[in-house]
Design an enzyme around this catalytic site. Structure first.
Site, short mmCIF file in Angstrom:
data_model
loop_
_atom_site.label_atom_id
_atom_site.label_comp_id
_atom_site.label_asym_id
_atom_site.label_seq_id
_atom_site.Cartn_x
_atom_site.Cartn_y
_atom_site.Cartn_z
N THR A 86 -16.81 3.35 6.59
CA THR A 86 -16.31 3.47 5.41
C THR A 86 -17.04 2.93 4.84
O THR A 86 -17.83 2.58 4.48
CB THR A 86 -14.88 2.67 5.20
OG1 THR A 86 -14.08 2.89 4.00
CG2 THR A 86 -14.98 1.44 6.37
N ASP A 87 -17.14 3.77 3.45
CA ASP A 87 -17.32 3.38 2.19
C ASP A 87 -17.06 1.85 1.75
O ASP A 87 -18.08 1.07 0.98
CB ASP A 87 -16.92 4.23 1.19
CG ASP A 87 -16.18 4.70 0.21
OD1 ASP A 87 -14.70 3.39 0.84
OD2 ASP A 87 -15.75 5.40 -0.77
N GLU A 88 -16.35 1.43 2.22
CA GLU A 88 -15.50 -0.25 1.86
C GLU A 88 -16.49 -0.69 1.76
O GLU A 88 -16.69 -2.51 1.58
CB GLU A 88 -14.18 -0.46 2.25
CG GLU A 88 -13.08 1.00 1.13
CD GLU A 88 -12.00 -0.15 1.79
OE1 GLU A 88 -11.59 -1.03 1.68
OE2 GLU A 88 -11.09 1.40 1.22
N TYR A 147 -10.27 -5.74 5.64
CA TYR A 147 -9.84 -4.87 6.30
C TYR A 147 -11.35 -4.76 6.29
O TYR A 147 -12.04 -4.12 7.37
CB TYR A 147 -9.21 -3.74 5.80
CG TYR A 147 -10.14 -2.30 6.16
CD1 TYR A 147 -9.46 -1.47 7.36
CD2 TYR A 147 -10.58 -1.32 4.85
CE1 TYR A 147 -10.34 -0.50 7.80
CE2 TYR A 147 -11.05 0.34 5.19
CZ TYR A 147 -10.53 0.38 6.42
OH TYR A 147 -11.54 1.73 6.70
N LYS A 190 -15.20 -3.21 9.15
CA LYS A 190 -15.39 -2.51 9.74
C LYS A 190 -17.38 -2.59 9.37
O LYS A 190 -17.48 -1.59 10.62
CB LYS A 190 -14.06 -1.16 8.86
CG LYS A 190 -13.50 -1.07 8.71
CD LYS A 190 -13.19 0.26 10.21
CE LYS A 190 -13.34 1.33 9.86
NZ LYS A 190 -13.08 2.11 11.37
P1 NAD Z 1 -4.34 5.76 10.77
O1 NAD Z 1 -4.25 4.54 10.26
O2 NAD Z 1 -4.14 6.64 9.85
O3 NAD Z 1 -4.84 6.02 12.15
C1 NAD Z 1 -5.44 4.94 12.70
C2 NAD Z 1 -5.05 5.24 14.32
O4 NAD Z 1 -5.71 4.47 15.40
C3 NAD Z 1 -3.36 5.87 14.63
O5 NAD Z 1 -3.16 6.89 15.68
C4 NAD Z 1 -3.77 4.66 15.53
O6 NAD Z 1 -2.04 4.48 16.42
C5 NAD Z 1 -4.42 4.55 16.64
N1 NAD Z 1 -4.73 3.07 17.17
C6 NAD Z 1 -5.09 1.72 16.16
N2 NAD Z 1 -5.24 1.18 16.64
C7 NAD Z 1 -5.16 1.66 18.04
C8 NAD Z 1 -5.92 0.69 19.04
N3 NAD Z 1 -6.27 -0.38 19.51
N4 NAD Z 1 -6.76 1.75 20.40
C9 NAD Z 1 -5.84 2.82 20.16
N5 NAD Z 1 -5.74 3.37 19.05
C10 NAD Z 1 -5.48 2.74 18.21
O7 NAD Z 1 -6.24 5.71 10.32
P2 NAD Z 1 -6.54 6.76 9.12
O8 NAD Z 1 -6.90 6.80 7.80
O9 NAD Z 1 -6.72 8.31 10.25
O10 NAD Z 1 -8.37 6.41 9.63
C11 NAD Z 1 -9.08 6.77 10.72
C12 NAD Z 1 -10.58 6.53 10.55
O11 NAD Z 1 -11.28 6.48 9.56
C13 NAD Z 1 -10.49 4.87 10.82
O12 NAD Z 1 -11.06 3.43 11.12
C14 NAD Z 1 -10.96 3.81 9.52
O13 NAD Z 1 -11.23 3.24 8.34
C15 NAD Z 1 -12.07 5.25 8.95
N6 NAD Z 1 -11.48 5.99 7.34
C16 NAD Z 1 -10.23 6.50 6.60
C17 NAD Z 1 -10.48 6.35 5.75
C18 NAD Z 1 -9.33 7.35 4.94
O14 NAD Z 1 -9.28 7.39 3.75
N7 NAD Z 1 -8.21 7.12 5.21
C19 NAD Z 1 -11.81 7.36 5.19
C20 NAD Z 1 -12.68 6.16 5.16
C21 NAD Z 1 -12.62 6.07 6.65
O1 DAU Z 2 -12.59 3.82 0.86
C1 DAU Z 2 -12.24 4.91 2.19
C2 DAU Z 2 -10.60 4.11 2.24
O2 DAU Z 2 -9.29 4.10 1.98
C3 DAU Z 2 -10.78 3.93 3.81
O3 DAU Z 2 -11.47 2.70 4.60
C4 DAU Z 2 -9.06 3.07 4.19
O4 DAU Z 2 -9.06 2.86 5.56
C5 DAU Z 2 -8.15 4.29 3.30
O5 DAU Z 2 -6.68 3.63 3.73
C6 DAU Z 2 -8.53 4.12 1.35
O6 DAU Z 2 -8.29 2.40 1.51
P1 DAU Z 2 -8.19 2.21 -0.10
O7 DAU Z 2 -7.53 1.33 -0.44
O8 DAU Z 2 -8.72 2.67 -1.20
O9 DAU Z 2 -6.99 3.77 0.00
P2 DAU Z 2 -5.17 3.58 -0.60
O10 DAU Z 2 -4.85 4.40 -0.24
O11 DAU Z 2 -4.64 1.91 -0.36
O12 DAU Z 2 -5.18 3.01 -2.35
C7 DAU Z 2 -5.77 4.26 -3.27
C8 DAU Z 2 -5.55 3.06 -4.73
O13 DAU Z 2 -4.05 2.90 -5.06
C9 DAU Z 2 -5.89 1.85 -4.59
O14 DAU Z 2 -7.11 1.50 -5.87
C10 DAU Z 2 -5.33 0.96 -4.71
C11 DAU Z 2 -4.15 2.18 -4.96
N1 DAU Z 2 -3.04 1.74 -4.75
C12 DAU Z 2 -2.89 1.81 -3.69
C13 DAU Z 2 -1.25 1.84 -3.41
C14 DAU Z 2 -0.63 1.88 -1.23
C15 DAU Z 2 -1.76 1.45 -5.74
O15 DAU Z 2 -1.84 1.58 -7.35
N2 DAU Z 2 -0.42 1.47 -5.60
C16 DAU Z 2 -0.32 1.75 -4.48
O16 DAU Z 2 0.71 1.47 -3.85
#
Ligand code: NAD
Ligand code: DAU
Length: 339
Positions: A125-127, A153, A157
């Site tokens: 992730t970019d985080e 988190y 990562k």
């Molecule tokens: P998500 O939370 O929607 O899904 C996570 C999945 O992993 C779920 O199906 C869960 O059951 C499974 N899981 C969790 N713990 C596990 C374990 N111990 N063993 C096997 N499976 C397990 O997550 P997402 O948003 O789809 O993110 C997927 C990946 O991409 C993550 O690694 C996250 O860090 C990365 N990522 C997410 C975003 C985003 O915006 N959502 C952006 C950049 C990177």
């Molecule tokens: O940048 C990549 C990341 O993006 C991934 O690595 C993470 O898995 C993914 O969850 C996401 O992280 P963020 O913290 O950026 O996403 P989130 O949707 O939780 O929040 C986006 C922005 O919105 C953040 O600035 C917090 C704000 N927010 C979020 C929620 C859930 C609110 O203002 N209100 C809310 O209820």
């Protein structure tokens, strides 16, 4: 070619499975997922009966289960999406983030070594780069930006990324890492900003914006992320990191207002609540490397992607209504009721 996709019952992993089965019909996909609160088997219903797809419920931290699966499947490639992914949950309870995101990655890489897997791809992730100031729009995250994490988190990562690179250097494990910006699209769990706001707006509930809502995220349609990973698997250089993002920076408050407008809901639903602890201000990816080396460019413009996403949540109410009516209620009360 057999690909083990971990975390494939979650948001991005499921979209990746759909993308791969369509784009590469000759590949066999084995999804390994623990089905935590974020995993949903119903998401995979459309591919469950395909002959080149298999689902296995297992924890990536469970060495025996992982070893058994690798022995059976002899995978060519492993793509690791499995993770605890929600920043707010990591602030409440960091332990499981360290276990799954760090130790789970180690277990997978040990199995990759043992079974001579040709590629281990870590979905990061970019985080891991921390955040950028709002008053420096000229700054972007590149692959050489130092790791500088803010939340449990992102620290978990980043730790996993360091371990992946250590396994490459020490054991010669053929790895790649991608670091993507915020994704949006179908099947995202409604704890994340966009689906939470859509679900609340449709239920005429308050829209809880953290602080002033001025934080900036760099949004990418999920299918563009999946395509980038496919390109990295095909042509990415071993031992390299690739940033993925499409120069689409938006303030949270503007996204929430856009959702109100699209759904015909009043902005009076917007409620400013206590800010997230350690809240990152701005994320912004420089995708020059993946564009120059692999020709990747995002295809979906945010204006189209957000409308497509809102329509998907409207057309698939049972998918998210089942989620928000269950254990989610307790989560929501804990995180938002006294915020
Ligand atoms: P998500 O939370 O929607 O899904 C996570 C999945 O992993 C779920 O199906 C869960 O059951 C499974 N899981 C969790 N713990 C596990 C374990 N111990 N063993 C096997 N499976 C397990 O997550 P997402 O948003 O789809 O993110 C997927 C990946 O991409 C993550 O690694 C996250 O860090 C990365 N990522 C997410 C975003 C985003 O915006 N959502 C952006 C950049 C990177
Ligand atoms: O940048 C990549 C990341 O993006 C991934 O690595 C993470 O898995 C993914 O969850 C996401 O992280 P963020 O913290 O950026 O996403 P989130 O949707 O939780 O929040 C986006 C922005 O919105 C953040 O600035 C917090 C704000 N927010 C979020 C929620 C859930 C609110 O203002 N209100 C809310 O209820």
């Amino acid at each position: 070619m057999t690909i083990i996709v971990t975390g494939g019952a979650g948001f991005i992993g499921s979209n990746f499975i759909f993308y791969m089965l369509k784009a590469n019909p000759d590949c066999r996909i084995v999804c390994l997922d623990k089905l935590t609160y974020a995993g949903n088997l119903s998401t995979l219903a459309s591919v469950m009966k395909k002959p080149n797809f298999r689902f296995v419920k297992a924890d990536i931290c469970d060495r025996e289960a992982v070893d058994r699966l690798f022995a059976e499947e002899k995978p060519d490639v492993v793509v690791n999406f499995a993770a605890e992914s929600h920043v707010d949950r990591s602030i409440e309870d960091p332990g499981i983030f360290l276990e799954t995101n760090i130790l789970g990655t180690q277990v997978l890489m040990d199995a990759c070594r043992k079974y001579n897997v040709k590629r281990f791809h870590q979905v990061s992730t970019d985080e891991v780069y921390g955040d950028l100031p709002l008053d420096r729009p000229d700054l972007f995250f590149t692959e050489t930006t130092p790791i500088h994490t803010s939340s449990p988190y992102s620290a978990s990562k980043a730790s996993a990324d360091l371990l992946v690179m250590a396994y490459h250097r020490t054991y010669g494990l053929p790895v790649t890492i991608s670091r993507c910006s915020n994704n949006y699209g179908p099947y995202q769990f409604p704890e994340k900003l966009i689906p939470l706001m859509i679900a609340n707006a449709l239920n005429d509930k308050p829209l809880p914006v953290y602080g002033e809502g001025l934080n900036v995220r760099d949004w990418l349609y999920v299918e563009d992320h999946c395509k980038a990973i496919d390109l990295i698997l095909r042509g990415g250089k071993i031992g390299e990191v690739y940033n993925i993002g499409g120069h689409n920076e938006m303030r949270n408050i503007d996204i929430v207002k856009l959702i109100c407008k699209e759904l015909g809901k009043p902005e009076t639903l917007i409620t400013h609540v206590t800010d997230r602890k350690g809240h990152d201000m701005r994320y912004a990816i420089d995708p020059t490397k993946i564009h120059a080396e692999l020709g990747w460019l995002p295809e979906t413009k945010f204006a189209d992607g957000i409308v497509k996403t809102i329509r998907w949540y409207l057309a698939n109410r049972p998918w998210w209504e089942e989620i928000v009516s269950g254990e989610y209620q307790n989560y929501y009360r804990k995180m938002y009721e006294t915020r």
